[in-house]
Design a protein around this motif. Structure first.
Motif, mmCIF file in Angstrom:
data_model
loop_
_atom_site.group_PDB
_atom_site.id
_atom_site.type_symbol
_atom_site.label_atom_id
_atom_site.label_comp_id
_atom_site.label_asym_id
_atom_site.label_seq_id
_atom_site.Cartn_x
_atom_site.Cartn_y
_atom_site.Cartn_z
ATOM 1 N N THR A 1 -12.475 -37.745 -26.763
ATOM 2 C CA THR A 1 -12.650 -36.948 -27.670
ATOM 3 C C THR A 1 -12.069 -37.276 -29.054
ATOM 4 O O THR A 1 -11.625 -36.833 -30.005
ATOM 5 N N GLY B 1 -17.141 -38.190 -29.264
ATOM 6 C CA GLY B 1 -16.944 -37.229 -28.431
ATOM 7 C C GLY B 1 -16.858 -35.741 -29.095
ATOM 8 O O GLY B 1 -17.875 -34.858 -28.715
ATOM 9 N N ARG B 2 -16.071 -35.700 -29.977
ATOM 10 C CA ARG B 2 -15.950 -34.289 -30.929
ATOM 11 C C ARG B 2 -17.460 -34.057 -31.590
ATOM 12 O O ARG B 2 -17.867 -32.980 -31.346
ATOM 13 N N LEU C 1 -20.046 -32.835 -29.067
ATOM 14 C CA LEU C 1 -19.857 -31.631 -28.654
ATOM 15 C C LEU C 1 -20.295 -30.413 -29.988
ATOM 16 O O LEU C 1 -20.758 -29.554 -29.679
ATOM 17 N N ALA D 1 -14.525 -32.112 -20.788
ATOM 18 C CA ALA D 1 -14.201 -33.064 -21.565
ATOM 19 C C ALA D 1 -12.841 -33.623 -21.515
ATOM 20 O O ALA D 1 -12.076 -32.854 -20.929
ATOM 21 N N ASP E 1 -9.482 -36.769 -22.494
ATOM 22 C CA ASP E 1 -9.165 -37.611 -23.338
ATOM 23 C C ASP E 1 -7.938 -38.337 -22.738
ATOM 24 O O ASP E 1 -7.996 -38.140 -21.227
ATOM 25 N N LEU F 1 -12.856 -27.871 -30.535
ATOM 26 C CA LEU F 1 -12.804 -28.615 -31.667
ATOM 27 C C LEU F 1 -11.625 -28.380 -32.720
ATOM 28 O O LEU F 1 -11.136 -29.500 -33.235
ATOM 29 N N THR G 1 -8.372 -29.933 -31.348
ATOM 30 C CA THR G 1 -8.128 -31.342 -31.230
ATOM 31 C C THR G 1 -8.524 -31.792 -32.660
ATOM 32 O O THR G 1 -8.915 -33.135 -32.753
ATOM 33 N N ALA H 1 -9.415 -42.251 -23.969
ATOM 34 C CA ALA H 1 -9.903 -41.616 -25.163
ATOM 35 C C ALA H 1 -9.305 -42.153 -26.456
ATOM 36 O O ALA H 1 -9.894 -43.270 -27.117
ATOM 37 N N ILE I 1 -6.645 -33.149 -26.069
ATOM 38 C CA ILE I 1 -7.240 -31.758 -25.345
ATOM 39 C C ILE I 1 -6.274 -30.847 -25.038
ATOM 40 O O ILE I 1 -6.418 -29.590 -24.880
#
Lengths: 377, 377
Positions: free
Chosen positions: A12, A16-17, A20, A34, A36, A53, A56, A97, A112
């Motif tokens: 993430t 990764g973020r 999403l 998800a 990390d 989101l 994180t 991650a 996360i």
């Protein structure tokens, strides 16, 4: 529903973020897992992406990311210090991650686990694999650890009998061959793997493959990108350091040893814009693998501006070749300057993921590159 | 060898012949069968293309062809006079290839039978179907007969249990739905059908699909082509007549009834260049089918110059949309003016054919459009 796609994101960091984030705008894509380095979140009815989101935020590696549009080099501090150390230490799961250092994190339980949906874990990848019966596709948004890190992760999914899609957004040419070496295991498990599915390699590789269709002989593929990184600069310092290794007079070692001040000085000398030529991106290997041209006929370069969000140059793919009737020409693919690096990495990554799920469901397994697959919308 | 592809061409008009020509420049493509209205040539070790092309020279329909870059309309003299008559007369096989009138032919035994490799036949399509165990893919380079002619040919292959690829280069939007209606039969047989795989629809549809990847919302796709047809004019009079139906103040009927003189006069009035807007090409349906945008957001137009081989305008695809981060932009794909219509129809047709064979071998059956498949090189 057969058209719906559930997916997981390993990692993430930025990619990764943003994946999403972009998925929220796409139909039929439901993120269900998800993870990390420290945590995992699973909800087979769909993760609450907004919450994840928010929780994180700032969870962005400063090391080189495996994305496509930004110019990261194969080798990195990240791989040799953070990532590789973790892997060599025997705890592969540790490397899932964000970076071990230089990462902005939101406190002790960063990542996360800061989300209400997250659970702490020592084995995030195994935890996702354990849930993979309900996961159609997995985006490997992992940092650039050891060269064989992604292939080894793929192997673990195959070892667990995963039947589904894996997609990565790697740039390293040598990883492609490592994945090819594992084709049998992946096929046996029922895995469809699309490698190098970001912007470059990825989107622009696909554009080159398509643009080649006028020709019977391709003599030259020129990929040229522009990235404006003002607001993203703080989050991408590691990437910028990596890029410096591509400048004349620098290499990976000298870039790695530079102080922050020396880097700032260098950037100032260049007026905030760094220009790169002959970068080592996997586009070359991927186009050769697809039979389009020799790897050496592919050049990748671009301009990174760390003082503006405007692109300093227009991202362009130029394919020059000869037609069956003997004419020589150059077909061109051009991205609007208004389309951000993030849009051009994460849109295609999800597009390739969706397309790969359709192929996987049709029983089409193996390792594919972005020149082999038309990304779905 | 698993990488080698054997293929047949149904029809040896312009498209069929050029496909054989282009295939000579491609690796791993072996033409093993070709047929037209009166004859069939089969050689599983590979046809002698040089001989076949020489023997069938001038074997080019003047009726509208099913190619992509030139602007042919759905309806045609060809369909209502030559083709449809043959089909309605109960002899579908008669409709395989060149026009019944307006075709330049090399004597009594015109077409494939003029080749040393050709045999006369009353049932050319059935003859190819009978050999189809040894044929990986079939390009349907048939003239625009009745709307459901291609779907019915596909049905016949399915009825015979053909396991392989069918590719057409049709433009007619309505045919796509007719093929979709036959998906079950095609899948059951093991057929992978790629429809509309010429230039437009085809190459340019694929370019639009790819260019859309920066965006989460596509608002507009503009396909604009240029064709210089001086040396090809005599062979494409039927196509030009069809195109006239797209001009303001004309329709299919009025264009059909025009004398040759009236057409020449009209062309002279336009200085040899005809400009078209809002053409009925299947790109719209194919892009909507792929989920990229609504059919009505797609426009196709272009300029045909019958007095020059230079393109009167540059063939361009422009895709406008909004990114996930709220920016609006236009991505552009541009073909070099030096690339001929023929190169842009037949290269992609073979590229889609090769890609479809790979999918077919992987067990991936059904009906696909050019926005679903990345053509191989």
């Amino acid at each position: 529903m057969d058209d719906d796609v559930t997916f997981a994101v390993l990692g993430t960091g930025g990619i990764g973020r943003r994946t999403l984030d972009v998925a929220r705008h796409k139909d039929g894509l439901t993120p269900v897992a998800a993870c990390d380095r420290n945590g995992v979140a699973v909800d087979h009815s769909g993760l609450d992406v907004d919450e994840l989101l928010d929780a994180t935020e700032g969870n962005i590696a400063s090391g080189p990311e495996a994305d496509g549009d930004t110019p990261a080099t194969p080798e990195s501090d990240y791989a040799s210090d953070g990532g590789a150390a973790a892997v060599e230490g025997g705890s592969v799961d540790d490397g899932t991650a964000t970076a071990t250092d230089g990462v902005k994190q939101a406190g002790e339980d960063a990542g996360i686990v800061a989300s209400a949906q997250g659970e702490p874990t020592e084995t995030p990848i195994d935890d996702v694999i354990a849930e993979s019966d309900g996961i159609d596709a997995v985006l490997l948004a992992l940092p650039n650890l050891e060269h064989d890190f992604i292939p080894r992760v793929a192997e673990r999914f195959a070892g667990a009998g995963y039947e589904g899609v894996l997609v990565d957004v790697l740039k390293r040419s040598r990883v492609i061959g490592m994945l090819d070496d594992r084709t049998d295991a992946l096929e046996e498990s029922g895995i469809t793997f699309v490698c190098g599915a970001g912007a470059t390699p990825g989107f622009l590789t696909g554009a080159a493959a398509l643009a080649a269709q006028s020709f019977v002989e391709v003599e030259d593929v020129e990929i040229w990108w522009g990235v404006g990184l003002k607001s993203g600069y703080e989050d991408n310092r590691g990437t910028v350091r990596e890029d410096i290794a591509h400048l004349d007079g620098y290499d990976i070692e000298t870039a790695r040893e530079m102080s922050e001040e020396a880097i700032e000085e260098l950037i100032a000398e260049h007026g905030g814009q760094l220009e790169f030529h002959d970068m080592e991106h996997a586009d070359d290997v991927l186009l050769e693998r697809a039979g389009i041209c020799d790897a050496e006929d592919v050049s990748v370069g671009g301009v990174l501006d760390v003082r503006s969000d405007e692109k300093p140059t227009t991202t362009t793919v130029r394919v020059t070749g000869t037609t069956f009737d003997g004419e020589r020409g150059t077909n061109t693919f051009e991205l609007d300057d208004a389309t951000s690096m993030e849009a051009n990495v994460n849109g295609p990554a999800l597009g390739y993921l969706k397309a790969a799920v359709l192929r996987n469901r049709a029983g089409d397994y193996g390792v594919y590159g972005p020149a082999d697959v038309m990304p779905s919308f």
